[in-house]
Write a protein that holds these residues in place. Structure first.
Motif, PDB file in Angstrom:
ATOM      1  N   ASP A  66       1.167  -1.300   0.032  1.00 22.86           N
ATOM      2  CA  ASP A  66       0.125  -0.145   0.139  1.00 22.86           C
ATOM      3  C   ASP A  66       0.724   1.407   0.336  1.00 22.86           C
ATOM      4  OD1 ASP A  66      -2.275  -1.304  -0.452  1.00 22.86           O
ATOM      5  OD2 ASP A  66      -2.697  -1.307   2.198  1.00 22.86           O
ATOM      6  N   TYR A  67       1.490   0.978   0.957  1.00 24.69           N
ATOM      7  CA  TYR A  67       3.017   2.244   0.536  1.00 24.69           C
ATOM      8  C   TYR A  67       3.688   2.803  -0.391  1.00 24.69           C
ATOM      9  CZ  TYR A  67       6.610   5.264   2.153  1.00 24.69           C
ATOM     10  OH  TYR A  67       7.554   7.006   1.651  1.00 24.69           O
ATOM     11  N   VAL A  68       3.725   1.200  -1.488  1.00 25.01           N
ATOM     12  CA  VAL A  68       4.238   1.514  -2.447  1.00 25.01           C
ATOM     13  C   VAL A  68       3.069   1.919  -3.866  1.00 25.01           C
ATOM     14  CG1 VAL A  68       5.584   0.378  -4.511  1.00 25.01           C
ATOM     15  CG2 VAL A  68       6.405  -0.142  -2.299  1.00 25.01           C
ATOM     16  N   LYS A  69       1.900   1.391  -3.095  1.00 33.43           N
ATOM     17  CA  LYS A  69       1.391   1.871  -4.568  1.00 33.43           C
ATOM     18  C   LYS A  69       0.797   2.966  -4.141  1.00 33.43           C
ATOM     19  CE  LYS A  69      -3.367   0.300  -5.671  1.00 33.43           C
ATOM     20  NZ  LYS A  69      -4.059  -0.356  -5.544  1.00 33.43           N
ATOM     21  N   ARG A  70       0.440   3.751  -2.484  1.00 38.97           N
ATOM     22  CA  ARG A  70       0.401   5.294  -2.786  1.00 38.97           C
ATOM     23  C   ARG A  70       1.959   6.332  -3.258  1.00 38.97           C
ATOM     24  NH1 ARG A  70      -0.790   3.793   2.475  1.00 38.97           N
ATOM     25  NH2 ARG A  70       0.924   4.125   3.550  1.00 38.97           N
ATOM     26  N   ASN A  71       3.190   6.166  -3.175  1.00 34.30           N
ATOM     27  CA  ASN A  71       4.193   6.525  -3.277  1.00 34.30           C
ATOM     28  C   ASN A  71       5.145   6.192  -3.975  1.00 34.30           C
ATOM     29  OD1 ASN A  71       4.017   8.652  -0.661  1.00 34.30           O
ATOM     30  ND2 ASN A  71       3.922   6.420  -0.163  1.00 34.30           N
ATOM     31  N   LEU A  72       4.368   5.240  -5.599  1.00 35.37           N
ATOM     32  CA  LEU A  72       5.298   5.583  -6.518  1.00 35.37           C
ATOM     33  C   LEU A  72       3.995   5.788  -7.549  1.00 35.37           C
ATOM     34  CD1 LEU A  72       8.168   4.395  -7.953  1.00 35.37           C
ATOM     35  CD2 LEU A  72       7.383   2.371  -6.928  1.00 35.37           C
ATOM     36  N   ALA A  83       2.712  -3.753 -18.955  1.00 30.69           N
ATOM     37  CA  ALA A  83       2.234  -5.358 -18.506  1.00 30.69           C
ATOM     38  C   ALA A  83       3.599  -5.381 -17.841  1.00 30.69           C
ATOM     39  CB  ALA A  83       2.372  -6.152 -19.372  1.00 30.69           C
ATOM     40  N   SER A  84       4.357  -5.682 -17.641  1.00 38.84           N
ATOM     41  CA  SER A  84       5.366  -6.246 -17.101  1.00 38.84           C
ATOM     42  C   SER A  84       5.741  -5.300 -15.720  1.00 38.84           C
ATOM     43  CB  SER A  84       6.839  -5.786 -17.206  1.00 38.84           C
ATOM     44  OG  SER A  84       7.118  -6.806 -18.760  1.00 38.84           O
ATOM     45  N   ILE A  85       5.258  -4.121 -15.249  1.00 39.78           N
ATOM     46  CA  ILE A  85       5.389  -4.025 -14.061  1.00 39.78           C
ATOM     47  C   ILE A  85       3.899  -4.609 -13.332  1.00 39.78           C
ATOM     48  CG2 ILE A  85       4.889  -2.121 -12.449  1.00 39.78           C
ATOM     49  CD1 ILE A  85       6.672  -0.563 -14.027  1.00 39.78           C
ATOM     50  N   ASN A  86       2.835  -4.457 -13.593  1.00 40.87           N
ATOM     51  CA  ASN A  86       1.892  -4.857 -12.873  1.00 40.87           C
ATOM     52  C   ASN A  86       1.301  -6.264 -12.434  1.00 40.87           C
ATOM     53  OD1 ASN A  86       0.208  -2.454 -12.987  1.00 40.87           O
ATOM     54  ND2 ASN A  86      -0.453  -2.600 -15.202  1.00 40.87           N
ATOM     55  N   GLU A  87       1.956  -7.160 -13.942  1.00 41.70           N
ATOM     56  CA  GLU A  87       2.130  -8.418 -13.673  1.00 41.70           C
ATOM     57  C   GLU A  87       3.270  -9.067 -12.383  1.00 41.70           C
ATOM     58  OE1 GLU A  87       2.932 -10.525 -17.775  1.00 41.70           O
ATOM     59  OE2 GLU A  87       1.620  -9.555 -18.557  1.00 41.70           O
ATOM     60  N   ARG A  88       4.296  -8.046 -12.145  1.00 45.47           N
ATOM     61  CA  ARG A  88       5.478  -9.149 -10.991  1.00 45.47           C
ATOM     62  C   ARG A  88       4.329  -8.696 -10.076  1.00 45.47           C
ATOM     63  NH1 ARG A  88       7.369 -11.935 -10.535  1.00 45.47           N
ATOM     64  NH2 ARG A  88       8.969 -11.080  -9.149  1.00 45.47           N
ATOM     65  N   PHE A  89       4.487  -7.013  -9.969  1.00 44.12           N
ATOM     66  CA  PHE A  89       3.523  -6.619  -8.460  1.00 44.12           C
ATOM     67  C   PHE A  89       2.421  -7.582  -8.159  1.00 44.12           C
ATOM     68  CE2 PHE A  89       5.347  -2.549  -8.673  1.00 44.12           C
ATOM     69  CZ  PHE A  89       5.963  -2.613  -7.187  1.00 44.12           C
ATOM     70  N   LYS A  90       1.384  -8.270  -8.939  1.00 40.33           N
ATOM     71  CA  LYS A  90       0.573  -8.885  -8.595  1.00 40.33           C
ATOM     72  C   LYS A  90       0.565 -10.618  -7.987  1.00 40.33           C
ATOM     73  CE  LYS A  90      -2.681  -7.040 -12.205  1.00 40.33           C
ATOM     74  NZ  LYS A  90      -3.768  -7.558 -13.799  1.00 40.33           N
ATOM     75  N   TYR A  91       1.898 -10.790  -8.826  1.00 39.66           N
ATOM     76  CA  TYR A  91       2.736 -12.515  -8.301  1.00 39.66           C
ATOM     77  C   TYR A  91       3.048 -12.205  -7.326  1.00 39.66           C
ATOM     78  CZ  TYR A  91       5.329 -16.275  -8.621  1.00 39.66           C
ATOM     79  OH  TYR A  91       5.672 -17.301  -8.373  1.00 39.66           O
TER      80      TYR A  91
END
Length: 102
Positions: A66-72, A83-91
């Motif tokens: 949540d911190y990363v999502k709010r601040n990056l 796609a690369s960023i989203n897939e890696r974070f979701k996984y």
């Protein structure tokens, strides 16, 4: 307000763990100062999983999602980068939640 970090100003390409470590260190330094970060991928055509893992996913070892999502934030990306960023974070978030629930 936050800092805009132009990735191309720090690495020639987003290919290796070494490239990722440079970006990780910049983000981490800003996060430690409670600053928001916007990463600009202007001039970058693509990223590898090695780069994403080291530059971004390793942030989860120090900061919660949540911190990363709010601040990056990310700008000047393309479909492959997104796609690369989203897939890696979701996984990774899913995997870490499963470890907590074990």
């Amino acid at each position: 307000m936050g800092s805009i970090i132009r990735v191309i100003n720090h690495v020639e390409r987003c290919y290796s763990n070494e490239d990722g470590q440079i970006i990780f260190d910049i983000i981490d330094e800003k996060f430690q100062k409670k600053e928001k970060v916007t990463l600009s991928f202007a001039g970058i055509n693509g990223v590898t999983s090695s780069f994403v893992n080291t530059a971004l996913i390793d942030l989860l070892n120090k900061y919660d999602f949540d911190y990363v999502k709010r601040n990056l934030k990310f700008i000047h990306t393309n479909r492959q980068i997104n796609a690369s960023i989203n897939e890696r974070f979701k996984y990774e978030v899913k995997k870490r939640k499963q470890l907590i629930n074990c």
